[in-house]
Design an enzyme around this catalytic site. Structure first.
Site, PDB file in Angstrom:
ATOM      1  N   MET A  95       2.225  -8.517 -20.267  1.00 54.19           N
ATOM      2  CA  MET A  95       1.626  -9.600 -21.066  1.00 54.19           C
ATOM      3  C   MET A  95       2.213 -10.956 -20.684  1.00 54.19           C
ATOM      4  SD  MET A  95       1.331  -7.612 -24.709  1.00 54.19           S
ATOM      5  CE  MET A  95       2.505  -6.294 -24.462  1.00 54.19           C
ATOM      6  N   LYS A 138      -9.770  -4.988 -29.239  1.00 52.28           N
ATOM      7  CA  LYS A 138     -10.031  -6.288 -29.885  1.00 52.28           C
ATOM      8  C   LYS A 138     -11.492  -6.685 -29.746  1.00 52.28           C
ATOM      9  CE  LYS A 138      -5.440  -8.201 -29.978  1.00 52.28           C
ATOM     10  NZ  LYS A 138      -4.697  -7.512 -28.897  1.00 52.28           N
ATOM     11  N   ASP A 170      -9.263   2.192 -26.635  1.00 49.26           N
ATOM     12  CA  ASP A 170      -8.833   0.789 -26.521  1.00 49.26           C
ATOM     13  C   ASP A 170      -9.545   0.073 -25.380  1.00 49.26           C
ATOM     14  OD1 ASP A 170      -7.109   0.438 -28.565  1.00 49.26           O
ATOM     15  OD2 ASP A 170      -5.273   0.642 -27.392  1.00 49.26           O
TER      16      ASP A 170
HETATM   17  N1  SAH Z   1       0.560   0.713 -23.142  1.00 47.72           N
HETATM   18  C1  SAH Z   1       0.244  -0.054 -21.960  1.00 47.72           C
HETATM   19  C2  SAH Z   1       0.609  -1.511 -22.116  1.00 47.72           C
HETATM   20  C3  SAH Z   1      -0.223  -2.236 -23.145  1.00 47.72           C
HETATM   21  S1  SAH Z   1       0.218  -3.925 -23.262  1.00 47.72           S
HETATM   22  C4  SAH Z   1       0.931   0.561 -20.757  1.00 47.72           C
HETATM   23  O1  SAH Z   1       1.806   1.419 -20.928  1.00 47.72           O
HETATM   24  O2  SAH Z   1       0.586   0.208 -19.634  1.00 47.72           O
HETATM   25  C5  SAH Z   1      -1.030  -4.699 -22.251  1.00 47.72           C
HETATM   26  C6  SAH Z   1      -0.415  -5.212 -20.967  1.00 47.72           C
HETATM   27  O3  SAH Z   1      -0.219  -4.142 -20.060  1.00 47.72           O
HETATM   28  C7  SAH Z   1      -1.273  -6.196 -20.217  1.00 47.72           C
HETATM   29  O4  SAH Z   1      -1.149  -7.517 -20.736  1.00 47.72           O
HETATM   30  C8  SAH Z   1      -0.698  -6.096 -18.827  1.00 47.72           C
HETATM   31  O5  SAH Z   1       0.519  -6.792 -18.721  1.00 47.72           O
HETATM   32  C9  SAH Z   1      -0.388  -4.610 -18.744  1.00 47.72           C
HETATM   33  N2  SAH Z   1      -1.463  -3.836 -18.114  1.00 47.72           N
HETATM   34  C10 SAH Z   1      -2.221  -2.884 -18.673  1.00 47.72           C
HETATM   35  N3  SAH Z   1      -3.068  -2.342 -17.774  1.00 47.72           N
HETATM   36  C11 SAH Z   1      -2.839  -2.992 -16.609  1.00 47.72           C
HETATM   37  C12 SAH Z   1      -3.363  -2.893 -15.284  1.00 47.72           C
HETATM   38  N4  SAH Z   1      -4.314  -2.003 -14.957  1.00 47.72           N
HETATM   39  N5  SAH Z   1      -2.852  -3.720 -14.341  1.00 47.72           N
HETATM   40  C13 SAH Z   1      -1.883  -4.595 -14.618  1.00 47.72           C
HETATM   41  N6  SAH Z   1      -1.353  -4.734 -15.840  1.00 47.72           N
HETATM   42  C14 SAH Z   1      -1.804  -3.943 -16.819  1.00 47.72           C
END
Ligand code: SAH
Length: 248
Positions: free
Chosen positions: A168, A56, A35
């Site tokens: 998000m 995406k 991803d």
């Molecule tokens: N499965 C992922 C979440 C995916 S949804 C998890 O468990 O972390 C995608 C959202 O995750 C982003 O919009 C943001 O809000 C958050 N996110 C993912 N990686 C991030 C990072 N390194 N720092 C801050 N937010 C993050």
């Protein structure tokens, strides 16, 4: 080595936050589907695998999920060991459960491997303890963005007495703010906005409920970021921060 799909959490970004099990799965993988939010540095654990970007930006914008499902199925049916690598934890806003169910229904063996979810990592990296004793009696992970454009019950969440960790949320700051203020959450409630958690380019913007939109704008907050809302969001490495502080 048997045909199998591993749905693996790659953690928030820092490659050292991978689990040992994720490293083992990567080592066994013949195909790795990765991803957007996964740090490509983790691919050092699968030097021999074929790597397919499926985020995406990976060129499958129209029907990404169906495309990914079919691709995983095709490789598994060829007898390949497939790793589907997702940011954070595969089952926290990550469709891991959906993908596991879809593959299992077609007779494919599936194994889920936890990753450290961004919300928990982001808070910890900033010195925030989400359930600090005597301050927060729990934590709620919630997304500000849903496919059907519905929104969480912000007003109920405002009264939950738990720390809120919002995923998000960058494009929805106003809705989050208005919903929580309408729900009676104190305007002075601390908010920490954490961008690129656990990566070298991590930045944090400290604010409060009433100022969060303005502060995020002047800070230039960008996705991926999480929001931590609640009294614990005033904590940092130097103890409880006083007032509003910006640290990049
Ligand atoms: N499965 C992922 C979440 C995916 S949804 C998890 O468990 O972390 C995608 C959202 O995750 C982003 O919009 C943001 O809000 C958050 N996110 C993912 N990686 C991030 C990072 N390194 N720092 C801050 N937010 C993050």
């Amino acid at each position: 080595m048997s045909a199998k799909v591993w749905l693996v959490g790659a953690g928030p970004g820092d490659p050292e936050l991978l689990t040992l099990k994720a490293v083992r799965a990567l080592g066994e993988a013949q195909v790795v589907m990765i991803d957007d939010l996964v740090n490509p540095a983790v691919l050092e654990h699968c030097p021999a695998a074929r790597v397919i970007p499926v985020g995406k930006r990976g060129g499958c914008r129209s029907t990404p999920q169906a495309f990914i499902h079919r691709l995983m199925l095709r490789y598994a049916r060829q007898g390949k060991c497939v790793v589907r690598l997702k940011g954070g934890d595969p089952c926290i806003f990550g469709r891991g459960g959906e993908e596991a169910a879809w593959l299992s229904a077609r007779g494919i063996e599936v194994e889920l491997v936890n990753g450290i979810t961004a919300g928990l990592a982001g808070a910890t990296q900033c010195g925030i303890s989400l359930t600090r004793r005597g301050v927060a009696r729990g934590v709620t992970l919630v997304t500000a963005h849903t496919q059907d454009d519905s929104h969480p019950e912000w007003q109920a969440l405002a009264r939950s007495g738990t720390t809120l960790v919002v995923y998000m949320g960058v494009g929805k700051l106003e809705q989050v703010q208005t919903g929580l203020l309408d729900g009676g959450l104190d305007a002075a409630t601390p908010v920490a906005m954490i961008e690129n958690a656990s990566l070298p380019q991590q930045r944090e913007c400290r604010s409060n409920l009433v100022s969060m939109c303005r502060d995020a704008q002047s800070f230039g907050l960008r996705s991926p970021a999480i929001l931590v809302i609640g009294e614990v969001a005033a904590e940092g490495w130097y103890g409880v921060l006083s007032g509003i502080a910006h640290r990049a």
